[in-house]
Scaffold this motif. Structure first.
Motif, PDB file in Angstrom:
ATOM      1  N   ALA A 293      63.857  76.437  50.482  1.00  0.00           N
ATOM      2  CA  ALA A 293      62.747  75.543  50.139  1.00  0.00           C
ATOM      3  C   ALA A 293      63.265  74.107  50.020  1.00  0.00           C
ATOM      4  O   ALA A 293      62.589  73.144  50.397  1.00  0.00           O
ATOM      5  N   GLN A 294      64.487  73.962  49.536  1.00  0.00           N
ATOM      6  CA  GLN A 294      65.075  72.629  49.389  1.00  0.00           C
ATOM      7  C   GLN A 294      65.372  72.003  50.758  1.00  0.00           C
ATOM      8  O   GLN A 294      65.090  70.829  50.981  1.00  0.00           O
ATOM      9  N   ILE A 295      65.907  72.791  51.691  1.00  0.00           N
ATOM     10  CA  ILE A 295      66.170  72.271  53.039  1.00  0.00           C
ATOM     11  C   ILE A 295      64.857  71.785  53.665  1.00  0.00           C
ATOM     12  O   ILE A 295      64.797  70.728  54.300  1.00  0.00           O
ATOM     13  N   ALA A 296      63.794  72.559  53.450  1.00  0.00           N
ATOM     14  CA  ALA A 296      62.499  72.201  54.031  1.00  0.00           C
ATOM     15  C   ALA A 296      62.004  70.869  53.469  1.00  0.00           C
ATOM     16  O   ALA A 296      61.497  70.010  54.210  1.00  0.00           O
ATOM     17  N   LEU A 297      62.168  70.677  52.174  1.00  0.00           N
ATOM     18  CA  LEU A 297      61.748  69.409  51.564  1.00  0.00           C
ATOM     19  C   LEU A 297      62.633  68.265  52.069  1.00  0.00           C
ATOM     20  O   LEU A 297      62.146  67.174  52.396  1.00  0.00           O
TER      21      LEU A 297
ATOM     22  N   GLY B 156      62.018  65.725  43.648  1.00  0.00           N
ATOM     23  CA  GLY B 156      61.323  64.614  44.291  1.00  0.00           C
ATOM     24  C   GLY B 156      60.016  64.981  44.972  1.00  0.00           C
ATOM     25  O   GLY B 156      59.414  64.156  45.655  1.00  0.00           O
ATOM     26  N   GLN B 157      59.571  66.225  44.812  1.00  0.00           N
ATOM     27  CA  GLN B 157      58.257  66.587  45.354  1.00  0.00           C
ATOM     28  C   GLN B 157      57.195  65.830  44.568  1.00  0.00           C
ATOM     29  O   GLN B 157      57.341  65.607  43.364  1.00  0.00           O
TER      30      GLN B 157
ATOM     31  N   THR C 284      52.147  62.601  51.014  1.00  0.00           N
ATOM     32  CA  THR C 284      52.553  63.409  49.865  1.00  0.00           C
ATOM     33  C   THR C 284      53.372  64.593  50.364  1.00  0.00           C
ATOM     34  O   THR C 284      52.936  65.304  51.266  1.00  0.00           O
ATOM     35  N   MET C 285      54.545  64.767  49.793  1.00  0.00           N
ATOM     36  CA  MET C 285      55.381  65.917  50.170  1.00  0.00           C
ATOM     37  C   MET C 285      54.996  67.053  49.242  1.00  0.00           C
ATOM     38  O   MET C 285      55.303  67.032  48.056  1.00  0.00           O
ATOM     39  N   ARG C 286      54.276  67.987  49.808  1.00  0.00           N
ATOM     40  CA  ARG C 286      53.647  68.999  48.963  1.00  0.00           C
ATOM     41  C   ARG C 286      54.049  70.378  49.465  1.00  0.00           C
ATOM     42  O   ARG C 286      53.483  70.896  50.419  1.00  0.00           O
TER      43      ARG C 286
END
Lengths: 568, 135
Positions: A390-394, A118-119, A94-96
């Motif tokens: 935060a988007q780069i990290a996801l 897409g989280q 799970t990408m949380r």
């Protein structure tokens, strides 16, 4: 206390006898060449945690391993290779991404953004006052409201936080500890108003109060009553919120506080065993609550050490749960865990480099078989992440999942001489720590004695000295330094947020029936005195619109307030 | 021989991150200072009271919760109100570069941002807090 293993020295994993003469000659030749070979200045023969390393690992290092006894197949005891038979072939982790700042409404917008990107699960970061049991308008909350996370002190705040999110469908993780039962109570009441019964709720509370005294240091009451509150919550959830993960037993903060990987592993599992013992002592069957315990580990920079740590954690938990606590349900044996990349490894210098650090750390978590993952944003060393970061990290997680191919094969490093040896060594060292904790009388007496706090402070000071001396290189900090640094844009929390939040809390208090609130708080206090389960009373207080601060404060006269023995 | 420099290492507010504070406390102690550590969760009033009571030469305040713009100026103000403005106030933590100047303008003697070598902090303490010892 320690779990016995039988060694089968002199045998390889598949039971064939070794040919000592031939191997020794080749080995001796290599050793000679290595000793005579070049020495790179600055090469380190220890992990980042000061664990000694050989330059090479080989068949001799894993000779004592028995495949089925010590590794097993994925989904099989002792789960060293993973807790599911299918692992990421079945479903990805799970990408949380952990998020929370400012007011509930602002964080709710970030949640909707992350879900649209897409989280697959939510994770709430609360601000310091919420974590410590103070309402936003309390004098001690001054300057802290909405800074480290979102302020949630009323049922209204929780409703705003979850607006437009179907709590019957999404799973939510809440990083909150001493005020965890209040947050859960708010979540249950909020879901109920959406028409979702508590039986259907899925998610996780951190609620790991023991590690608060060890590392994170957010508390209200002393350890003993705090452990009772957690036990009450476990008992309540096992009956009424069966899909909820009641405690996320956390090594993350222990590591952030400066521990070694082995300390993180050992102290976290020792806490886990303490919860198991508390549950059993409260009269529950171990299999009634243990399947809902989950874990939370750090992913630091020493790649293989981290992978070995996760593998060792699964094996230790399985062995202790089956052999020592006599759990019968395999779900009680399996250690499920969330991972977050190491905030303490991020650097303010050349902050963009943190993207690469995070990617390697996240890769280690995936190779170690994590169930869910948070990747830090490059700017978290200085502030809460901007939306862009935060988007780069996801995206980093998505690249690992979909582009690198590491999710195609289960436990791809299983059988590596080095990883297996390190896994076994970490298990042995953790067992030695369990022994020391037992000698001190258990986790709570060890907290009172300052044992964990001192061990961690020693380790963090050693690490810092290695950086100061230049023995350990941190890119951009003590080597490859850039004189003129470009400033990265940071997320700012406006002072207006605090004022707005204070007005909201005051309006909430003004609009309720004060008699009903008072009576609910009185019932909670009576339950605390009588020893009844507190969880239904927390829910009762929330329903009657008591605030987080009022609920927390009402129990101080009975439970007392904790003061830490200050250890340096 | 002058007496050793006395430093109060302080954690104020609700912030529980004490790793940095403890590392600095040990490093200053190893550098020959007398170090008093307040423990966690102190109010600005408690920090200033401890500083005056212990007759320290400097206060090293560690803030990682984002509340630095509230806590540093408040402690400075209380030092002035209590006639203890000669106690050197310095600190560090997760403090963005753009906040450093306003803090210096508010009377904080030095702000050490993440990654500062400990040696630089020790040099600062010897130089600035040492003045008070010599006086």
């Amino acid at each position: 206390m320690s779990v016995k293993k039988t060694k089968t020295n002199g045998q390889t994993g598949n039971g064939q006898a070794r040919t000592p003469a031939g191997r020794t000659a080749a080995r001796a030749a290599w050793e000679e060449q290595f000793a005579a070979g070049a020495k790179r200045p600055g090469a380190i023969d220890r992990t980042i945690s000061d664990h000694p390393l050989q330059p090479l690992y080989g068949p001799d290092d894993v000779a004592g391993l028995d495949y089925e006894r010590d590794l097993g197949y994925p989904g099989q005891y002792p789960y060293t290779r993973g807790i599911h038979a299918t692992m990421y072939r079945g479903r990805l982790w799970t990408m949380r991404q952990f998020a929370g700042f400012g007011t509930a409404k602002q964080t709710n917008e970030r949640f909707h953004f992350l879900l649209s990107q897409g989280q697959t699960g939510l994770s709430v970061a609360f601000d310091m006052p919420t974590l410590m049991g103070y309402d936003s308008d309390h004098p001690r909350a001054l300057g802290e409201v909405g800074k480290c996370g979102v302020a949630v002190c009323t049922l209204q705040d929780m409703q705003d936080l979850m607006a437009g999110i179907d709590l019957g469908r999404i799973s939510t993780s809440m990083t909150i500890n001493c005020t965890a039962p209040i947050a859960l109570a708010m979540y249950i009441v909020c879901a109920e108003e959406q028409g979702v019964p508590q039986e259907r709720l899925t998610g996780t509370l951190q609620a790991d109060i023991l590690k608060e005294y060890i590392a994170q240091k957010e508390w209200i009451y002393p350890p003993e009553p705090s452990l009772r509150i957690v036990t009450d919550m476990m008992a309540y959830c096992s009956r009424h919120v069966p899909k909820w993960n009641t405690i996320s037993i956390s090594g993350y903060h222990i590591r952030e506080a400066g521990s070694t990987a082995v300390q993180e592993l050992a102290f976290t599992l020792a806490d886990g065993f303490a919860y198991v013992e508390a549950g059993i002592a409260a009269g529950m069957d171990v299999d009634q609550f243990a399947p809902r315990l989950s874990f939370f580990f750090n992913a630091h920079s020493d790649f293989f050490e981290e992978i070995a740590k996760y593998r060792a954690a699964r094996r230790i938990w399985a062995r202790h749960m089956r052999e020592r606590y006599k759990a019968k349900d395999p779900r009680s044996w399996t250690l499920r865990f969330h991972t977050q990349t190491a905030g303490c490894s991020a650097t303010a210098q050349q902050a963009e480099n943190n993207i690469m650090r995070v990617a390697f750390q996240a890769l280690a978590a995936v190779l170690g078989g994590t169930q869910s993952l948070h990747t830090n944003s490059l700017d978290e060393v200085l502030a809460l992440p901007t939306q862009k970061n935060a988007q780069i990290a996801l995206r980093t997680q998505q690249i690992i999942a979909y582009e690198t191919g590491v999710s195609n094969v289960i436990d791809p490093l299983g059988g590596s001489y080095y990883v297996e040896k390190l896994t076994s060594e970490m298990e042995e060292q953790a067992e030695r720590y369990f022994e020391r904790i037992r000698e001190l009388g258990g986790v709570i007496p060890a907290i009172h004695a300052g044992f964990f706090q001192r061990e961690i402070a020693d380790a963090s000071y050693r690490y810092q000295r290695e950086i100061e001396s230049g023995e350990r290189i941190i890119v951009g900090v003590n080597e490859f330094v850039q004189e003129e640094e470009e400033q990265i844009p940071l997320l700012k929390i406006d002072r207006e947020v605090e004022l707005e939040q204070c007005r909201r809390v005051q309006a909430f208090r003004a609009a309720r029936d004060p008699e009903a609130t008072r009576a609910a708080l009185d019932r909670l206090v009576e339950a605390a005195k009588s020893g009844a389960n507190l969880m239904p009373h927390y829910i009762d207080c929330v329903r009657n619109k008591a605030t987080l601060g009022e609920i927390s404060e009402s129990l101080v006269p009975i439970f007392g307030r904790y003061r830490e023995p200050a250890v340096i | 021989m002058a007496r050793p420099i006395r430093i109060l290492v302080a954690k104020a507010g609700l912030d529980g991150h004490d790793r940095g504070a403890k590392v600095i406390a040990r490093a200053l102690r190893d550098a020959g200072c007398e170090v008093i550590y307040t423990g966690l969760h102190q109010t600005p009033e408690q920090v200033v009271e401890a500083a005056i009571q212990e007759d320290v030469d400097g206060i090293g305040l560690s803030v990682l919760s984002g509340a630095h713009m509230t806590l540093f100026p408040r402690i400075k103000q209380l030092l002035v109100e209590n006639g203890a403005q000669d106690i050197v106030l310095f600190g560090g933590g997760t403090i963005p570069a753009e906040d450093v100047k306003p803090l210096l303008d508010a009377g904080v003697a030095a702000v050490f941002t993440p990654g500062t070598p400990i040696a630089a902090i020790i040099d600062f303490v010897r130089r600035e807090c040492g003045k008070r010892v010599g006086a």
